[in-house]
Design an enzyme around this catalytic site. Structure first.
Site, PDB file in Angstrom:
ATOM      1  N   GLU A 106      43.186  44.342  37.385  1.00 16.47           N
ATOM      2  CA  GLU A 106      43.613  43.020  37.874  1.00 16.47           C
ATOM      3  C   GLU A 106      42.730  42.484  38.991  1.00 16.47           C
ATOM      4  O   GLU A 106      42.557  41.276  39.116  1.00 16.47           O
ATOM      5  CB  GLU A 106      45.076  43.078  38.359  1.00 16.47           C
ATOM      6  CG  GLU A 106      46.081  43.196  37.235  1.00 16.47           C
ATOM      7  CD  GLU A 106      47.496  42.838  37.657  1.00 16.47           C
ATOM      8  OE1 GLU A 106      48.351  42.734  36.765  1.00 16.47           O
ATOM      9  OE2 GLU A 106      47.771  42.654  38.868  1.00 16.47           O
ATOM     10  N   GLU A 135      45.547  37.727  30.231  1.00 13.76           N
ATOM     11  CA  GLU A 135      45.967  37.719  31.622  1.00 13.76           C
ATOM     12  C   GLU A 135      45.079  36.759  32.413  1.00 13.76           C
ATOM     13  O   GLU A 135      43.849  36.923  32.419  1.00 13.76           O
ATOM     14  CB  GLU A 135      45.834  39.136  32.200  1.00 13.76           C
ATOM     15  CG  GLU A 135      47.101  39.654  32.851  1.00 13.76           C
ATOM     16  CD  GLU A 135      46.970  41.137  33.246  1.00 13.76           C
ATOM     17  OE1 GLU A 135      47.945  41.659  33.764  1.00 13.76           O
ATOM     18  OE2 GLU A 135      45.906  41.750  33.025  1.00 13.76           O
TER      19      GLU A 135
END
Lengths: 176, 176
Positions: A95, A139
């Site tokens: 991330e 994402e």
């Protein structure tokens, strides 16, 4: 009096990619019965990562259930049977791009034990080295950094709305 | 980059007593599509109630999703369209018997915004008068009282496992 509820019957009414919905029929005292709606979730991790400049790495992303962008600590769900610490290392890297020299377990908790078994494991990451983020294909995430005292003030001002993030910030600021 | 996900189609796959499970098909960049599993929940309240002896009123009850007894602050879900403060007053009385002279809003948050819209509103109750608890017919609850510094220590020792309770205890101990 605390009553353990024995399962009389159990039915998975939806088998999803992430969650399952299960309906249990349970026995209560005096031979009464009730239904329990249970959301099965694999569980997840959250990572509160502190840079050498004493800043916390936060991520902002759109969350469909609430139709809004939410500021959160990096997090992710456990792959089938995955070790939570390995998951924390993986999710932080994916991330945010950061790799942590130290990944210390802080605490775990249930996000909402009335209807789901989701358990979240919180790790404290320090000794960070920046690399390239590798988010999942679906994402879309923005990285932001905040001084921890600013995050605490944002909690006081009711500007952080994610449970695992509030817990992690207060824990690190007040209990470490 | 943050991407808002437009809903292309939406289907309720289970309509429950407390939760619904909804599957949304959303549009992502480059004309790709994905499914989102969303647990609809009416939301709830949690009450951190402090006695004149500076003790916090906690409840212990069996939680079917995790097959265990959990120590939590008093809490409950919102009846359809109910005002959260009224819900907090009602739930504190029902679960513990206590009536509060002051019921102050502290903060609200999403318990797990990745898969559910459940929002929890936390209230701080003081000026307590004890009465008789009126739990729901199917609710079996034990009341326990703890000094707040003991609850903080229990959080450090990873002995409290309910997210809303951890948030409320740390908030009142560290931020009020």
């Amino acid at each position: 009096m605390i009553v353990r509820e024995e399962t009389m019957s159990s039915e998975i009414v939806y088998n999803g990619k992430i969650v399952n919905l299960r309906i249990d029929t349970v026995e209560l005292p005096k031979q009464r019965y009730s239904k329990r709606e249970i959301v099965e979730h694999p569980g997840g991790v959250g990572i509160i990562a502190l840079t050498e400049e004493n800043e916390v790495i936060m991520v902002r992303q759109f969350r469909k259930p609430i139709e809004d962008c939410v500021l959160e600590i990096p997090a992710g769900k456990l792959d089938n049977g995955e070790d939570p610490k390995k998951c924390a290392i993986r999710e932080l890297k994916e991330e945010t791009g950061y790799e942590a020299e130290n990944m210390e377990f802080l605490l775990d908790f249930y996000s909402s034990p009335g209807f789901t078994d989701e358990k979240i494991h919180i790790y404290f990451a320090t000794g960070l080295k920046n690399g390239k983020a590798q988010p999942d294909e679906n994402e879309y995430i923005e990285i932001e950094k905040y001084k921890i005292e600013d995050l605490v003030q944002m909690i006081k001002d009711n500007e952080i709305h994610d449970a695992k993030s509030i817990i992690s910030i207060l824990y690190v600021d007040k209990l470490l």
